[in-house]
Scaffold this motif. Structure first.
Motif, PDB file in Angstrom:
ATOM      1  N   THR A  49       0.860  -1.217   0.043  1.00  0.00           N
ATOM      2  CA  THR A  49      -0.051  -0.090   0.045  1.00  0.00           C
ATOM      3  C   THR A  49       0.939   1.256  -0.056  1.00  0.00           C
ATOM      4  OG1 THR A  49      -1.734  -1.305   1.261  1.00  0.00           O
ATOM      5  CG2 THR A  49      -2.049   1.236   1.198  1.00  0.00           C
ATOM      6  N   VAL A  50       1.815   1.369   0.969  1.00  0.00           N
ATOM      7  CA  VAL A  50       2.387   2.700   1.018  1.00  0.00           C
ATOM      8  C   VAL A  50       3.210   2.943  -0.074  1.00  0.00           C
ATOM      9  CG1 VAL A  50       3.774   3.935   2.867  1.00  0.00           C
ATOM     10  CG2 VAL A  50       2.193   2.510   3.751  1.00  0.00           C
ATOM     11  N   LEU A  51       4.155   1.961  -0.371  1.00  0.00           N
ATOM     12  CA  LEU A  51       5.299   2.194  -1.430  1.00  0.00           C
ATOM     13  C   LEU A  51       4.745   2.496  -2.757  1.00  0.00           C
ATOM     14  CD1 LEU A  51       8.270   0.176  -0.232  1.00  0.00           C
ATOM     15  CD2 LEU A  51       7.779   2.647   0.226  1.00  0.00           C
ATOM     16  N   PRO A  52       3.834   1.620  -3.020  1.00  0.00           N
ATOM     17  CA  PRO A  52       3.080   2.113  -4.432  1.00  0.00           C
ATOM     18  C   PRO A  52       2.674   3.377  -4.582  1.00  0.00           C
ATOM     19  CG  PRO A  52       2.513  -0.337  -3.640  1.00  0.00           C
ATOM     20  CD  PRO A  52       3.156   0.576  -2.575  1.00  0.00           C
ATOM     21  N   ALA A  53       1.755   3.744  -3.392  1.00  0.00           N
ATOM     22  CA  ALA A  53       0.940   4.992  -3.374  1.00  0.00           C
ATOM     23  C   ALA A  53       1.976   6.197  -3.487  1.00  0.00           C
ATOM     24  CB  ALA A  53       0.338   5.319  -2.060  1.00  0.00           C
ATOM     25  N   PHE A  54       3.179   5.878  -2.870  1.00  0.00           N
ATOM     26  CA  PHE A  54       4.273   6.795  -2.941  1.00  0.00           C
ATOM     27  C   PHE A  54       4.855   7.263  -4.518  1.00  0.00           C
ATOM     28  CE2 PHE A  54       8.857   8.087  -2.868  1.00  0.00           C
ATOM     29  CZ  PHE A  54       8.990   9.313  -2.153  1.00  0.00           C
ATOM     30  N   GLU A  55       5.083   5.929  -4.807  1.00  0.00           N
ATOM     31  CA  GLU A  55       5.775   5.904  -6.401  1.00  0.00           C
ATOM     32  C   GLU A  55       4.717   6.384  -7.480  1.00  0.00           C
ATOM     33  OE1 GLU A  55       8.103   1.544  -6.480  1.00  0.00           O
ATOM     34  OE2 GLU A  55       6.026   1.665  -6.437  1.00  0.00           O
ATOM     35  N   LYS A  56       3.338   6.147  -7.143  1.00  0.00           N
ATOM     36  CA  LYS A  56       2.662   6.766  -7.938  1.00  0.00           C
ATOM     37  C   LYS A  56       2.441   8.517  -8.039  1.00  0.00           C
ATOM     38  CE  LYS A  56      -2.312   6.684  -9.346  1.00  0.00           C
ATOM     39  NZ  LYS A  56      -3.768   6.217  -9.175  1.00  0.00           N
ATOM     40  N   GLU A  57       2.522   8.825  -6.886  1.00  0.00           N
ATOM     41  CA  GLU A  57       2.532  10.381  -6.527  1.00  0.00           C
ATOM     42  C   GLU A  57       3.799  10.949  -6.724  1.00  0.00           C
ATOM     43  OE1 GLU A  57       2.045  13.726  -2.979  1.00  0.00           O
ATOM     44  OE2 GLU A  57       1.289  11.485  -2.734  1.00  0.00           O
ATOM     45  N   PHE A  58       4.720  10.379  -6.668  1.00  0.00           N
ATOM     46  CA  PHE A  58       6.151  11.133  -7.099  1.00  0.00           C
ATOM     47  C   PHE A  58       6.754  10.410  -8.311  1.00  0.00           C
ATOM     48  CE2 PHE A  58       5.244  11.911  -2.478  1.00  0.00           C
ATOM     49  CZ  PHE A  58       5.808  13.368  -2.381  1.00  0.00           C
ATOM     50  N   LYS A  59       6.177   9.722  -9.137  1.00  0.00           N
ATOM     51  CA  LYS A  59       6.568   9.410 -10.120  1.00  0.00           C
ATOM     52  C   LYS A  59       7.841   8.623 -10.141  1.00  0.00           C
ATOM     53  CE  LYS A  59       3.519  12.280 -12.955  1.00  0.00           C
ATOM     54  NZ  LYS A  59       2.738  12.723 -11.765  1.00  0.00           N
ATOM     55  N   CYS A  60       8.029   7.736  -9.221  1.00  0.00           N
ATOM     56  CA  CYS A  60       9.327   7.178  -9.113  1.00  0.00           C
ATOM     57  C   CYS A  60       9.356   5.756  -8.774  1.00  0.00           C
ATOM     58  CB  CYS A  60      10.075   7.716  -7.934  1.00  0.00           C
ATOM     59  SG  CYS A  60       9.266   7.391  -6.255  1.00  0.00           S
ATOM     60  N   THR A  61      10.414   5.059  -8.516  1.00  0.00           N
ATOM     61  CA  THR A  61      10.381   3.641  -8.173  1.00  0.00           C
ATOM     62  C   THR A  61      11.215   3.330  -6.717  1.00  0.00           C
ATOM     63  OG1 THR A  61      12.273   2.822  -9.208  1.00  0.00           O
ATOM     64  CG2 THR A  61      10.341   2.636 -10.458  1.00  0.00           C
ATOM     65  N   VAL A  62      10.652   2.422  -5.947  1.00  0.00           N
ATOM     66  CA  VAL A  62      11.257   2.437  -4.677  1.00  0.00           C
ATOM     67  C   VAL A  62      11.961   1.023  -4.504  1.00  0.00           C
ATOM     68  CG1 VAL A  62      11.049   2.409  -2.134  1.00  0.00           C
ATOM     69  CG2 VAL A  62       9.797   4.122  -3.591  1.00  0.00           C
ATOM     70  N   SER A  63      13.011   0.802  -4.305  1.00  0.00           N
ATOM     71  CA  SER A  63      13.824  -0.252  -3.978  1.00  0.00           C
ATOM     72  C   SER A  63      14.035  -0.516  -2.507  1.00  0.00           C
ATOM     73  CB  SER A  63      15.364  -0.279  -4.901  1.00  0.00           C
ATOM     74  OG  SER A  63      15.538  -1.444  -4.388  1.00  0.00           O
ATOM     75  N   ALA A  64      13.149  -1.399  -1.856  1.00  0.00           N
ATOM     76  CA  ALA A  64      13.313  -1.416  -0.585  1.00  0.00           C
ATOM     77  C   ALA A  64      13.694  -3.125  -0.049  1.00  0.00           C
ATOM     78  CB  ALA A  64      11.964  -1.491  -0.038  1.00  0.00           C
ATOM     79  N   ASP A  65      14.653  -2.830   0.773  1.00  0.00           N
ATOM     80  CA  ASP A  65      15.768  -3.783   1.321  1.00  0.00           C
ATOM     81  C   ASP A  65      14.952  -4.078   2.784  1.00  0.00           C
ATOM     82  OD1 ASP A  65      17.474  -5.596   2.205  1.00  0.00           O
ATOM     83  OD2 ASP A  65      19.222  -4.236   2.119  1.00  0.00           O
ATOM     84  N   GLN A  66      14.635  -5.157   2.973  1.00  0.00           N
ATOM     85  CA  GLN A  66      14.021  -5.865   4.125  1.00  0.00           C
ATOM     86  C   GLN A  66      14.671  -6.923   4.797  1.00  0.00           C
ATOM     87  OE1 GLN A  66      10.068  -7.196   2.787  1.00  0.00           O
ATOM     88  NE2 GLN A  66       9.274  -5.182   3.621  1.00  0.00           N
ATOM     89  N   ALA A  67      16.050  -7.336   4.224  1.00  0.00           N
ATOM     90  CA  ALA A  67      16.943  -8.094   4.602  1.00  0.00           C
ATOM     91  C   ALA A  67      17.906  -7.608   5.668  1.00  0.00           C
ATOM     92  CB  ALA A  67      17.663  -8.680   3.726  1.00  0.00           C
ATOM     93  N   PHE A  68      17.366  -7.687   7.114  1.00  0.00           N
ATOM     94  CA  PHE A  68      18.220  -7.196   8.135  1.00  0.00           C
ATOM     95  C   PHE A  68      19.417  -8.115   8.375  1.00  0.00           C
ATOM     96  CE2 PHE A  68      19.122  -6.812  12.666  1.00  0.00           C
ATOM     97  CZ  PHE A  68      18.969  -5.520  12.912  1.00  0.00           C
ATOM     98  N   PRO A  69      20.715  -7.346   8.834  1.00  0.00           N
ATOM     99  CA  PRO A  69      20.788  -6.256   9.142  1.00  0.00           C
ATOM    100  C   PRO A  69      21.352  -4.973   8.091  1.00  0.00           C
ATOM    101  CG  PRO A  69      22.745  -7.514   9.783  1.00  0.00           C
ATOM    102  CD  PRO A  69      21.625  -8.473   9.108  1.00  0.00           C
ATOM    103  N   TYR A  70      20.910  -3.929   8.128  1.00  0.00           N
ATOM    104  CA  TYR A  70      21.011  -3.077   7.205  1.00  0.00           C
ATOM    105  C   TYR A  70      22.397  -2.332   7.206  1.00  0.00           C
ATOM    106  CZ  TYR A  70      15.976  -3.728   7.185  1.00  0.00           C
ATOM    107  OH  TYR A  70      14.947  -4.294   7.039  1.00  0.00           O
ATOM    108  N   VAL A  71      23.028  -1.878   8.456  1.00  0.00           N
ATOM    109  CA  VAL A  71      23.958  -1.111   8.722  1.00  0.00           C
ATOM    110  C   VAL A  71      25.367  -1.714   8.156  1.00  0.00           C
ATOM    111  CG1 VAL A  71      25.538  -0.151  10.511  1.00  0.00           C
ATOM    112  CG2 VAL A  71      23.195  -0.013  10.646  1.00  0.00           C
TER     113      VAL A  71
END
Length: 347
Positions: A49-71
């Motif tokens: 929900t959140v990321l697709p709505a952001f992509e649509k509004e800002f005309k971009c793509t979001v690459s989301a990493d959910q594989a912890f740890p990130y640091v």
């Protein structure tokens, strides 16, 4: 052969076409925002929900990493071309990243307009970046074990709970680190009284320790532990299932478990990164995520439904119970602390 005049006209026309076409070509290049985000139910909502709505509004793509740890992954990437544009993690890790020059120190209303509406804790001197959600670290307990509902942090040390109380492996989990600092406050002179904290930790043995909150939730749900350190959403998120569990905020106060967003200085899409943080601070987005996973929203303008509002940190009085540790101080001593607590818990 073509005339000189015709050749000049043709060349001018091609140049004009090239100049006119350049912005259109640049505009067609979709920007990509590289972020980190939690997994589990929160991650599912973000991706659905959140990321697709952001992509649509800002005309971009979001690459989301959910594989912890990130640091470690961010540390391994170039500061001039970082792996992430926006780092979403807890406050202790944000401080580590800031000291290494991997994230910004402060995010203000100049970059993120919705910052003007957050509670003071979200941008306090204990925070680098900006907090978007917080949880209260307190005590969860089984209501079917004949226990009196705890009122104080000291109740975790009740001899009847020997072997049936739980906390976290301190070197790897910030909730365990928060609990250690709270022991210093309760049994000593304050959060930084490590000698008092070590002595109190020794008195909690035997105690079951886990790496992550999800594991603690399982121990409480199964009854393997009767009382444990846990953040409020780790109990509240099971509200629909009605397990014999309750969460208590001890009278001495609760430690803050903050979800913090920050921007990497080397990001090539800083404006988009700031827009993403501003987006997540919007009241409607905050409300959706807060009610889905029982997070306390940082934006003061969020109006939660009654059952969430009654239990989450949604007023100035409630957020005043939050205790924010000095992670810069803690991180500077972490290696020595880790060695000491490991010796205590193994001894």
């Amino acid at each position: 052969m073509i005339s000189r005049r015709k050749a000049l006209r043709t060349a001018a026309g091609l140049a004009a076409l090239s100049t006119a076409g350049a912005p259109a070509i640049l505009h067609a290049q979709t920007k990509t925002l590289k972020i980190t985000t939690w997994g589990g139910k929160c991650g599912d909502i973000m991706k659905a929900t959140v990321l697709p709505a952001f992509e649509k509004e800002f005309k971009c793509t979001v690459s989301a990493d959910q594989a912890f740890p990130y640091v470690p992954k961010l540390q391994a990437s170039s500061k001039n071309d970082p792996l992430y544009d926006v780092l979403h993690t807890n406050s202790n890790e944000q401080w580590n990243c800031f000291t290494e020059g991997l994230v910004m120190e402060k995010i203000t209303a100049k970059e993120v307009p919705n910052v003007v509406d957050v509670y003071p804790y979200a941008v306090s001197d204990k925070i680098v970046g900006v907090t978007i959600f917080t949880s209260a670290i307190g005590l969860g307990f089984r209501t079917d074990k004949g226990l009196t509902a705890p009122k104080s942090w000291k109740d975790l040390a009740d001899p009847k709970l020997a072997g049936a109380r739980g906390s976290y492996i301190i070197p790897v989990n910030s909730l365990g680190q928060c609990n250690l600092m709270m022991l210093g406050k309760i049994y000593g002179k304050g959060l930084q009284d490590l000698d008092a904290a070590y002595k109190a930790l020794e008195a909690l043995k035997p105690i079951k320790l886990v790496d992550f909150t999800g594991q603690m939730e399982k121990l409480l749900l199964s009854g393997e532990v009767s009382m444990a350190v846990i953040h409020d959403s780790g109990i509240y998120r099971y509200d629909d299932q009605k397990p014999p569990l309750e969460y208590v905020s001890p009278s001495e106060g609760v430690m803050a478990l903050e979800q913090v967003l920050n921007v990497t200085p080397g990001s090539k899409v800083k404006e988009l990164a700031f827009a993403y943080i501003d987006y997540l601070l919007r009241p409607d987005v905050q409300k959706m995520l807060a009610e889905a996973v029982w997070y306390s929203p940082a934006n003061k303008k969020v109006k939660l439904d009654a059952k969430y509002d009654a239990r989450l940190l949604t007023t100035e009085a409630k957020v005043a119970t939050l205790i924010q540790p000095d992670w810069k101080w803690y991180n500077e001593r972490k290696e020595d602390i880790d060695g000491r607590v490991t010796k205590i818990l193994k001894g």
